[in-house]
Structures are given as structure tokens and as C-alpha cells.
Design a protein around this motif. Structure first.
Motif, PDB file in Angstrom:
ATOM      1  N   GLN A 162       0.851  -1.190   0.000  1.00 44.08           N
ATOM      2  CA  GLN A 162       0.000   0.000   0.000  1.00 44.08           C
ATOM      3  C   GLN A 162       0.887   1.240   0.000  1.00 44.08           C
ATOM      4  O   GLN A 162       1.901   1.283   0.702  1.00 44.08           O
ATOM      5  CB  GLN A 162      -0.903   0.005   1.228  1.00 44.08           C
ATOM      6  CG  GLN A 162      -1.881   1.133   1.241  1.00 44.08           C
ATOM      7  CD  GLN A 162      -2.874   1.002   2.393  1.00 44.08           C
ATOM      8  OE1 GLN A 162      -2.884   0.015   3.110  1.00 44.08           O
ATOM      9  NE2 GLN A 162      -3.702   2.003   2.550  1.00 44.08           N
ATOM     10  N   GLN A 163       0.501   2.234  -0.776  1.00 45.58           N
ATOM     11  CA  GLN A 163       1.248   3.481  -0.853  1.00 45.58           C
ATOM     12  C   GLN A 163       1.166   4.227   0.473  1.00 45.58           C
ATOM     13  O   GLN A 163       0.102   4.344   1.066  1.00 45.58           O
ATOM     14  CB  GLN A 163       0.693   4.351  -1.983  1.00 45.58           C
ATOM     15  CG  GLN A 163       1.282   5.728  -2.072  1.00 45.58           C
ATOM     16  CD  GLN A 163       2.775   5.734  -2.291  1.00 45.58           C
ATOM     17  OE1 GLN A 163       3.309   4.841  -2.923  1.00 45.58           O
ATOM     18  NE2 GLN A 163       3.448   6.722  -1.754  1.00 45.58           N
ATOM     19  N   VAL A 164       2.308   4.760   0.944  1.00 49.50           N
ATOM     20  CA  VAL A 164       2.365   5.548   2.167  1.00 49.50           C
ATOM     21  C   VAL A 164       2.902   6.932   1.811  1.00 49.50           C
ATOM     22  O   VAL A 164       4.017   7.063   1.305  1.00 49.50           O
ATOM     23  CB  VAL A 164       3.287   4.877   3.211  1.00 49.50           C
ATOM     24  CG1 VAL A 164       3.376   5.729   4.463  1.00 49.50           C
ATOM     25  CG2 VAL A 164       2.811   3.466   3.524  1.00 49.50           C
ATOM     26  N   ASN A 165       2.103   7.945   2.008  1.00 52.50           N
ATOM     27  CA  ASN A 165       2.459   9.335   1.736  1.00 52.50           C
ATOM     28  C   ASN A 165       2.784   9.579   0.263  1.00 52.50           C
ATOM     29  O   ASN A 165       2.200   8.974  -0.606  1.00 52.50           O
ATOM     30  CB  ASN A 165       3.550   9.805   2.690  1.00 52.50           C
ATOM     31  CG  ASN A 165       3.047   9.868   4.122  1.00 52.50           C
ATOM     32  OD1 ASN A 165       1.891  10.179   4.361  1.00 52.50           O
ATOM     33  ND2 ASN A 165       3.908   9.546   5.071  1.00 52.50           N
ATOM     34  N   HIS A 211       6.823   7.359  -4.047  1.00 52.26           N
ATOM     35  CA  HIS A 211       6.585   5.979  -4.469  1.00 52.26           C
ATOM     36  C   HIS A 211       7.928   5.277  -4.566  1.00 52.26           C
ATOM     37  O   HIS A 211       8.888   5.828  -5.124  1.00 52.26           O
ATOM     38  CB  HIS A 211       5.879   5.940  -5.828  1.00 52.26           C
ATOM     39  CG  HIS A 211       4.478   6.442  -5.758  1.00 52.26           C
ATOM     40  ND1 HIS A 211       3.392   5.609  -5.630  1.00 52.26           N
ATOM     41  CD2 HIS A 211       3.988   7.704  -5.762  1.00 52.26           C
ATOM     42  CE1 HIS A 211       2.293   6.328  -5.580  1.00 52.26           C
ATOM     43  NE2 HIS A 211       2.624   7.613  -5.661  1.00 52.26           N
TER      44      HIS A 211
END
Length: 121
Positions: A42-45, A48
Motif C-alpha cells: 500500500q502506498q504511504v504518503n 513511491h
């Protein structure tokens, strides 16, 4: 059997650049070494990250560095001017370890620092 190189490292980019990075990786897909690419679940902030880790034949190094070079040339996507950055270490069975820096629109390859020798043991 052949000579192998352990390649591990990452790239950093923004969401717009990520689309192009994925297109480049797909265009180089070989149904074997290309499986070494991964991303977080899952992408965090905002940044990438793409990671690569695989032991590849030395004969496939051009395949990998060609795609990294192509990725490095992706332009900045906004007014901040941030280019794709990254760092890889490549441990060659015969030639030792090199450091691959992705910066300023290019791939820069140099001998790895002595502190990374433990990775060759």
C-alpha cells in the motif's frame, strides 16, 4: 552454469513518474528476471518506491542497466523538478560489488565502498 550478479536496490519517484516507470518495466518484461521488481502493498504518503532484488546472470546485466538508464531519463513531472532517484548494489561473482546510482537523469556506476564487502561473503 554461468556467472551471477546479485542485484538489489530501489527507485524513488512520484505518482506521475511511476506510471512511466511501470511502462518501461513492462516493455522489458522477460517473464523471469523481471519478477524481481516489487512495490509496497500500500502506498504511504507521497514518495513511491520500487524495489528490485534478484540474482541474475552476468549476461543479463545489459538488459537490467538498459531499463534503469531509460527510467533515469524520465523527466520531472512537476514544478519541483524532482527526477527519479535510486541506489542499487550489484555483487558480481568474479568482479566484486559495484554501486549504481540513479540521479540527475542518468545511471552512474562506480566501485562500491569497502564497507559493502560483507555482501560478497
Amino acid at each position: 552454469m554461468g556467472v551471477y550478479v546479485s542485484v538489489r536496490g530501489w527507485l524513488e519517484c512520484d505518482a506521475t513518474q511511476l506510471v512511466t516507470v511501470r511502462e518501461i518495466i513492462s516493455s522489458h518484461a522477460d517473464d523471469h528476471y523481471s519478477h524481481g521488481w516489487s512495490t509496497p502493498r500500500q502506498q504511504v504518503n507521497w514518495t513511491h518506491y520500487l524495489f528490485y532484488g534478484a540474482d541474475i546472470r552476468a549476461s543479463a546485466l545489459d538488459w537490467f542497466t538498459d531499463q534503469i538508464g531509460e527510467i533515469a531519463r524520465i523527466p520531472a513531472s512537476d514544478e519541483d523538478g524532482d527526477r527519479i532517484r535510486g541506489l542499487f548494489l550489484a555483487s558480481h561473482e568474479a568482479d566484486g560489488t559495484t554501486e549504481w546510482q540513479v540521479r540527475e537523469g542518468r545511471l552512474v556506476i562506480s566501485p562500491a565502498d569497502a564497507r559493502h564487502r560483507y555482501l560478497d561473503e
